[in-house]
Every structure is written in C-alpha cells, then in structure tokens.
Design an enzyme around this catalytic site. Structure first.
Site, short mmCIF file in Angstrom:
data_model
loop_
_atom_site.label_atom_id
_atom_site.label_comp_id
_atom_site.label_asym_id
_atom_site.label_seq_id
_atom_site.Cartn_x
_atom_site.Cartn_y
_atom_site.Cartn_z
N ASN A 30 -18.95 24.77 -73.26
CA ASN A 30 -19.56 25.03 -71.61
C ASN A 30 -18.65 26.25 -71.52
O ASN A 30 -17.42 26.57 -71.18
CB ASN A 30 -19.02 24.00 -70.77
CG ASN A 30 -19.27 24.42 -69.55
OD1 ASN A 30 -20.01 25.37 -69.24
ND2 ASN A 30 -18.80 23.41 -68.52
N TRP A 31 -19.25 27.47 -71.55
CA TRP A 31 -18.85 28.99 -71.33
C TRP A 31 -18.35 28.90 -69.94
O TRP A 31 -17.67 29.85 -69.48
CB TRP A 31 -19.71 29.91 -71.78
CG TRP A 31 -19.77 29.89 -73.44
CD1 TRP A 31 -19.14 29.35 -74.47
CD2 TRP A 31 -20.43 31.32 -74.14
NE1 TRP A 31 -19.34 29.59 -75.71
CE2 TRP A 31 -20.18 30.92 -75.34
CE3 TRP A 31 -20.99 32.41 -73.65
CZ2 TRP A 31 -20.61 31.75 -76.21
CZ3 TRP A 31 -21.52 33.28 -74.75
CH2 TRP A 31 -21.28 33.01 -75.86
N LYS A 32 -18.98 28.14 -69.14
CA LYS A 32 -18.53 28.36 -67.60
C LYS A 32 -19.04 29.76 -67.17
O LYS A 32 -19.99 30.28 -67.79
CB LYS A 32 -17.43 28.02 -67.22
CG LYS A 32 -16.58 26.57 -67.85
CD LYS A 32 -15.56 25.77 -67.09
CE LYS A 32 -15.33 24.50 -67.74
NZ LYS A 32 -14.10 24.14 -67.29
N HIS B 269 -21.06 18.38 -63.61
CA HIS B 269 -19.75 18.75 -63.95
C HIS B 269 -18.95 18.83 -62.60
O HIS B 269 -19.44 19.18 -61.57
CB HIS B 269 -19.99 20.09 -64.45
CG HIS B 269 -18.54 20.61 -65.39
ND1 HIS B 269 -17.52 20.92 -64.56
CD2 HIS B 269 -18.14 20.77 -66.37
CE1 HIS B 269 -16.52 21.52 -65.22
NE2 HIS B 269 -16.95 21.10 -66.62
N GLU C 68 -16.88 20.90 -61.44
CA GLU C 68 -16.83 22.02 -60.74
C GLU C 68 -17.85 22.13 -59.84
O GLU C 68 -17.94 22.66 -58.74
CB GLU C 68 -16.83 23.19 -61.63
CG GLU C 68 -15.30 23.23 -62.34
CD GLU C 68 -15.15 23.90 -63.86
OE1 GLU C 68 -16.07 24.68 -64.27
OE2 GLU C 68 -14.29 23.64 -64.47
N GLU D 20 -14.85 13.57 -68.45
CA GLU D 20 -13.91 14.69 -68.58
C GLU D 20 -13.15 14.64 -67.29
O GLU D 20 -13.35 14.65 -65.98
CB GLU D 20 -14.77 16.00 -67.96
CG GLU D 20 -15.74 16.36 -69.04
CD GLU D 20 -16.08 17.97 -68.91
OE1 GLU D 20 -15.77 18.46 -70.07
OE2 GLU D 20 -16.48 18.53 -68.00
N GLY E 215 -9.00 22.64 -68.33
CA GLY E 215 -8.65 23.86 -67.93
C GLY E 215 -7.02 23.84 -67.45
O GLY E 215 -6.58 24.83 -67.29
N SER F 128 -9.29 20.20 -71.85
CA SER F 128 -8.42 20.65 -72.74
C SER F 128 -8.37 20.22 -74.18
O SER F 128 -7.49 20.09 -74.92
CB SER F 128 -6.96 20.58 -72.03
OG SER F 128 -6.90 21.00 -70.87
N GLY G 270 -14.33 23.59 -72.98
CA GLY G 270 -14.43 24.62 -72.00
C GLY G 270 -13.79 25.94 -72.91
O GLY G 270 -14.18 26.81 -73.69
N GLY G 271 -12.46 26.34 -72.35
CA GLY G 271 -11.81 27.45 -72.87
C GLY G 271 -11.88 27.73 -74.20
O GLY G 271 -12.22 28.85 -74.82
P1 13P Z 1 -11.47 23.04 -70.97
O1 13P Z 1 -11.74 22.81 -72.28
O2 13P Z 1 -11.15 24.53 -70.58
O3 13P Z 1 -10.19 22.14 -70.33
O4 13P Z 1 -12.88 22.83 -70.04
C1 13P Z 1 -13.38 21.32 -69.96
C2 13P Z 1 -14.70 21.41 -69.34
O5 13P Z 1 -14.62 21.56 -68.21
C3 13P Z 1 -15.87 21.47 -70.02
O6 13P Z 1 -17.07 21.12 -69.53
#
Ligand code: 13P
Length: 246
Positions: free
Chosen positions: A13-15, A91, A93, A163, A169, A208, A229-230
């Site tokens: 997920n590149w966000k 998600h 967010e 999650e 993050g 993470s 994510g990251g």
């Molecule tokens: P991180 O891997 O950056 O913690 O993000 C997880 C995430 O929200 C994937 O959707």
C-alpha cells in the site's frame, strides 16, 4: 509457511507516496514470484502506468456508488478499466480521516464484490482499545458490520487484513503471538458464518512489517501474508518481504 493450504499474498500500500520513477522501477525490477500473489496499490493516478507489470494491481479506495455527483471519487467500473483486481477497503486512515464508519466500509465491500473485484478489508484496533483489553470485541464489530450487509458468501471472495492502528507507521510491530492471536480469532469468527470459506480466506497482517520481521510474522499459522506500507516503497525491502512469504 509453505505447509499452509492458502497461497500467500503480499500487498504493498503506497498510500500517498511514489511517482512515475518509482512506478517504472517496480515494473522493471520487481520479480515475478509464482508461489506468492503480489499486489501493488499505488495512488490511483498511477494505476494506468503499470502496463505489463508482473504483479496484480490494487486500488486504495473506491466509492460504493456506481456513478454520479461524487466529486473526487472512483467507481468500481472505473477501477476495472484500469486493470485493478483488488481494492483496499476500510483502511484505518480512511476510517479515521475520512469518516468511514463500519456501515460505509460494509457498503464498499459489497460494491467491490458485486463488481467482481477482491476487497482487502482492513480491521484493527487503536491503542486505547488494546490497552483496555477490548480487541476482540472491536474487531468483531468491524467484521459483523460487513457480514450484515454482504451475506456470508463475502468470506469466500474477500481478503482480510488485520492492521492494529498502533502498529501502523510507528515501527512498533505487533509481536507474532499478538498478531496470530487476533488472526486466529478472526478465522474463528468467520468460521461461524461459513466454515469452509474460513479455512481458505487469506488473512494478512499489516503494521510496520519489514524485511527483518516478516519471516516470523508470516510463519504464524493464521497469517497468510502482509499488507505493507512504508517498506513497500523500496524494491529490495518489498522483494525480501515477498520472499519471506514464499
Ligand atoms: P506500515 O507498513 O508503514 O506500518 O503501514 C501499514 C499499512 O497501513 C498498510 O496498509
């Protein structure tokens, strides 16, 4: 993890990150892995830039409506025209920053399934819920909302990502035992609705995940891959995570 009946899935997920250069790098360098399903979910403006990619494409969001006066939204049919196969729904967010309550998330899962796409339904608790010992109740309410709108067959057609919000993050990963405990709970809850589908549905862990902790997380019985994510923004790290799932 190879002794599991479920094929592993790793989704990046590149966000709101990435650019044309990163798209080109992924298309050129991310190797095909036959024993893991790999999905990249870039910002929607890059979806059509992924032609001839070795992996599947996912969207980060979708409207539950089919068309009309919904400025800034994308419909399932639009995503299909962009060769999308998966859609992240609910998600944290989006739940937190865009007012997506359980009922909205449920209607999106329904729209995605009806369009023949695969929802990656995200669930997971904030820190205060974990600290108060209410994790299972919280996650159950998120699952129940979807089941009440989608009927039990959604379990055959969805992917669910656990999650925990406190792990997203933050660099603070859930321990393999903490993650497994909730994954096992989710599978048990789903089994009450549809026993055979509960065994085949893929449950991902997100929060993470990195190249160092992926092996141990993915080795857990009920963890079938990750939503990253990251670490999905760096090809070497993401490749290592995909390898950990294989
Ligand atoms: P991180 O891997 O950056 O913690 O993000 C997880 C995430 O929200 C994937 O959707």
């Amino acid at each position: 993890m190879n002794n599991k009946i479920r094929k592993p899935l790793v989704a990046g997920n590149w966000k709101m990150n990435g650019n044309n250069e990163l798209v080109r790098d992924f298309v050129k360098c991310l190797e095909k892995t036959s024993d893991v399903d790999v999905v990249i979910c870039p910002p929607s403006c890059y979806l059509t830039a992924f032609e001839q990619a070795q992996f599947s494409l996912g969207a980060q969001n979708v409207s539950s409506f089919t068309s009309g006066a919904h400025t800034g939204e994308l419909s399932t049919s639009m995503l299909k025209e962009c060769k999308v196969s998966y859609v992240i729904v609910g998600h944290s967010e989006r739940r937190e920053n865009h007012g997506e309550a359980n009922d909205i998330v449920a209607s999106k899962v329904k729209a995605v399934i009806e369009a023949g796409l695969v929802p990656i339904l995200c669930v997971g608790e904030p820190l205060e819920v974990r600290e108060s010992g209410q994790v299972f109740d919280f996650v159950k309410a998120q699952l129940d909302a979807v089941a009440s709108v989608c009927s039990n067959t959604y379990i055959e057609l969805a992917v669910i990502a656990y999650e925990p919000i406190w792990a997203i993050g933050t660099g603070k990963t859930a321990s393999p035992e903490q993650a497994q405990e909730v994954h096992a709970f989710i599978r048990k809850e789903l089994a009450q609705l549809n026993a055979s589908a509960a065994q085949s549905i893929r449950l991902l862990y997100g929060g993470s995940v990195n190249a160092s902790n992926a092996n141990e997380l993915f080795a857990q019985n009920d963890i079938d891959g990750g939503l990253i994510g990251g670490a999905s923004l760096k090809i070497e790290d993401f490749t290592a995570i995909c390898q950990a799932a294989s």
